[in-house]
Design a protein around this motif. Sequence first.
Motif, mmCIF file in Angstrom:
data_model
loop_
_atom_site.group_PDB
_atom_site.id
_atom_site.type_symbol
_atom_site.label_atom_id
_atom_site.label_comp_id
_atom_site.label_asym_id
_atom_site.label_seq_id
_atom_site.Cartn_x
_atom_site.Cartn_y
_atom_site.Cartn_z
ATOM 1 N N TYR A 113 -22.189 -23.144 -7.947
ATOM 2 C CA TYR A 113 -22.404 -22.913 -6.520
ATOM 3 C C TYR A 113 -21.939 -21.525 -6.108
ATOM 4 C CZ TYR A 113 -23.899 -27.626 -5.325
ATOM 5 O OH TYR A 113 -24.612 -28.788 -5.207
ATOM 6 N N VAL A 114 -20.807 -21.094 -6.634
ATOM 7 C CA VAL A 114 -20.295 -19.754 -6.318
ATOM 8 C C VAL A 114 -21.299 -18.702 -6.781
ATOM 9 C CG1 VAL A 114 -18.494 -18.063 -6.857
ATOM 10 C CG2 VAL A 114 -17.871 -20.425 -6.335
ATOM 11 N N ALA A 115 -21.783 -18.832 -8.007
ATOM 12 C CA ALA A 115 -22.755 -17.876 -8.531
ATOM 13 C C ALA A 115 -24.024 -17.862 -7.688
ATOM 14 C CB ALA A 115 -23.093 -18.204 -9.987
ATOM 15 N N LYS A 116 -24.471 -19.039 -7.286
ATOM 16 C CA LYS A 116 -25.675 -19.117 -6.458
ATOM 17 C C LYS A 116 -25.437 -18.465 -5.100
ATOM 18 C CE LYS A 116 -29.143 -22.527 -4.967
ATOM 19 N NZ LYS A 116 -30.080 -21.538 -4.633
ATOM 20 N N ASP A 117 -24.271 -18.714 -4.508
ATOM 21 C CA ASP A 117 -23.933 -18.085 -3.225
ATOM 22 C C ASP A 117 -23.910 -16.567 -3.348
ATOM 23 O OD1 ASP A 117 -23.725 -20.544 -1.991
ATOM 24 O OD2 ASP A 117 -21.529 -20.601 -2.056
ATOM 25 N N ILE A 118 -23.306 -16.075 -4.412
ATOM 26 C CA ILE A 118 -23.232 -14.623 -4.620
ATOM 27 C C ILE A 118 -24.626 -14.051 -4.826
ATOM 28 C CG2 ILE A 118 -22.424 -12.814 -6.197
ATOM 29 C CD1 ILE A 118 -19.878 -14.557 -6.581
ATOM 30 N N GLN A 119 -25.430 -14.729 -5.630
ATOM 31 C CA GLN A 119 -26.803 -14.273 -5.872
ATOM 32 C C GLN A 119 -27.584 -14.199 -4.570
ATOM 33 O OE1 GLN A 119 -28.940 -16.552 -8.793
ATOM 34 N NE2 GLN A 119 -30.910 -16.050 -7.887
ATOM 35 N N GLU A 120 -27.504 -15.236 -3.770
ATOM 36 C CA GLU A 120 -28.226 -15.258 -2.495
ATOM 37 C C GLU A 120 -27.731 -14.165 -1.556
ATOM 38 O OE1 GLU A 120 -27.925 -19.240 -0.985
ATOM 39 O OE2 GLU A 120 -29.189 -20.056 -2.562
ATOM 40 N N ALA A 121 -26.431 -13.934 -1.551
ATOM 41 C CA ALA A 121 -25.862 -12.893 -0.689
ATOM 42 C C ALA A 121 -26.336 -11.514 -1.121
ATOM 43 C CB ALA A 121 -24.340 -12.971 -0.700
ATOM 44 N N ILE A 122 -26.342 -11.250 -2.408
ATOM 45 C CA ILE A 122 -26.811 -9.955 -2.907
ATOM 46 C C ILE A 122 -28.291 -9.768 -2.580
ATOM 47 C CG2 ILE A 122 -27.257 -8.592 -5.003
ATOM 48 C CD1 ILE A 122 -24.619 -9.717 -6.110
ATOM 49 N N ASN A 123 -29.065 -10.833 -2.674
ATOM 50 C CA ASN A 123 -30.497 -10.762 -2.357
ATOM 51 C C ASN A 123 -30.751 -10.347 -0.918
ATOM 52 O OD1 ASN A 123 -31.204 -11.564 -4.915
ATOM 53 N ND2 ASN A 123 -31.509 -13.692 -4.351
ATOM 54 N N LYS A 124 -29.832 -10.687 -0.020
ATOM 55 C CA LYS A 124 -30.006 -10.385 1.402
ATOM 56 C C LYS A 124 -29.673 -8.933 1.742
ATOM 57 C CE LYS A 124 -28.881 -15.060 2.923
ATOM 58 N NZ LYS A 124 -27.911 -15.882 3.674
ATOM 59 N N LEU A 125 -28.987 -8.232 0.845
ATOM 60 C CA LEU A 125 -28.579 -6.855 1.137
ATOM 61 C C LEU A 125 -29.781 -5.915 1.191
ATOM 62 C CD1 LEU A 125 -25.484 -6.477 -1.233
ATOM 63 C CD2 LEU A 125 -25.453 -6.727 1.260
ATOM 64 N N PRO A 126 -29.709 -4.880 2.035
ATOM 65 C CA PRO A 126 -30.744 -3.839 2.000
ATOM 66 C C PRO A 126 -30.752 -3.174 0.622
ATOM 67 C CG PRO A 126 -29.294 -3.576 3.908
ATOM 68 C CD PRO A 126 -28.687 -4.633 3.042
ATOM 69 N N GLU A 127 -31.883 -2.621 0.233
ATOM 70 C CA GLU A 127 -32.031 -2.101 -1.132
ATOM 71 C C GLU A 127 -30.976 -1.074 -1.511
ATOM 72 O OE1 GLU A 127 -35.296 1.282 -1.317
ATOM 73 O OE2 GLU A 127 -36.047 -0.494 -0.288
ATOM 74 N N HIS A 128 -30.601 -0.161 -0.619
ATOM 75 C CA HIS A 128 -29.616 0.860 -0.984
ATOM 76 C C HIS A 128 -28.233 0.248 -1.168
ATOM 77 C CE1 HIS A 128 -30.009 0.808 3.409
ATOM 78 N NE2 HIS A 128 -28.728 1.101 3.468
ATOM 79 N N HIS A 129 -27.905 -0.785 -0.399
ATOM 80 C CA HIS A 129 -26.629 -1.470 -0.580
ATOM 81 C C HIS A 129 -26.647 -2.284 -1.873
ATOM 82 C CE1 HIS A 129 -25.636 -1.346 4.010
ATOM 83 N NE2 HIS A 129 -25.482 -0.178 3.429
ATOM 84 N N ARG A 130 -27.756 -2.953 -2.110
ATOM 85 C CA ARG A 130 -27.884 -3.743 -3.332
ATOM 86 C C ARG A 130 -27.716 -2.853 -4.560
ATOM 87 N NH1 ARG A 130 -33.192 -7.121 -5.163
ATOM 88 N NH2 ARG A 130 -32.849 -8.207 -3.219
ATOM 89 N N THR A 131 -28.326 -1.684 -4.546
ATOM 90 C CA THR A 131 -28.266 -0.794 -5.693
ATOM 91 C C THR A 131 -26.844 -0.339 -5.980
ATOM 92 O OG1 THR A 131 -30.522 -0.054 -5.276
ATOM 93 C CG2 THR A 131 -29.169 1.354 -6.674
#
Length: 182
Positions: A113-131
């Motif tokens: 669940y933690v990994a899924k939460d982190i994955q979903e949170a990273i997916n929501k970031l704008p591209e420059h923040h994600r990078t």
Amino acid sequence: MVSPELIQAAQAGDRDALITLLREIETHVYRTAYYILGNQEDALDASQEALIRIYTKIHTYEEKALFKTWVQRIVTNLCMDKFRKARPAVSIDEHELDFHAADNVEDEVVSQYVAKDIQEAINKLPEHHRTVVVLRYLQHFSYNEIAESLDLPINTVKSYLFRARKQLQIYLQEYQKGGVRG
């Protein structure tokens, strides 16, 4: 990462050295592409394109920059171009996040669940923040290496990371309160 002698031999036209060099960096290239683009197919395409670009442009590499940042700049730029076109989600394997092995089934479920939460949170970031998050926390780049790879001022990198962490904190608020989704 790669010896300076190998880089120099590759730049001098030693085909075997160039092939060895590409083999040594291909995992790092793929990993960056995968985390930015979020799926295996796009990551393989971007990795292949990046390796071809490195192959054809090795003579342009100047030793004033670290080789790994030069490589990451190529990969990141290709991925950002693809990311802008496709806007996919990042898929992060929970085992890539360095979670400790679970002692029991309950811990394993919580880790998933933690990994899924982190994955979903990273997916929501704008591209420059994600990078910058990918380069900093998944590729373990220093601020200077990120700045050089993305051709950004170091303060911009710090600002992006600060904002990304704040946004991730908001996205992960449910988890931080101790709640686990069911």
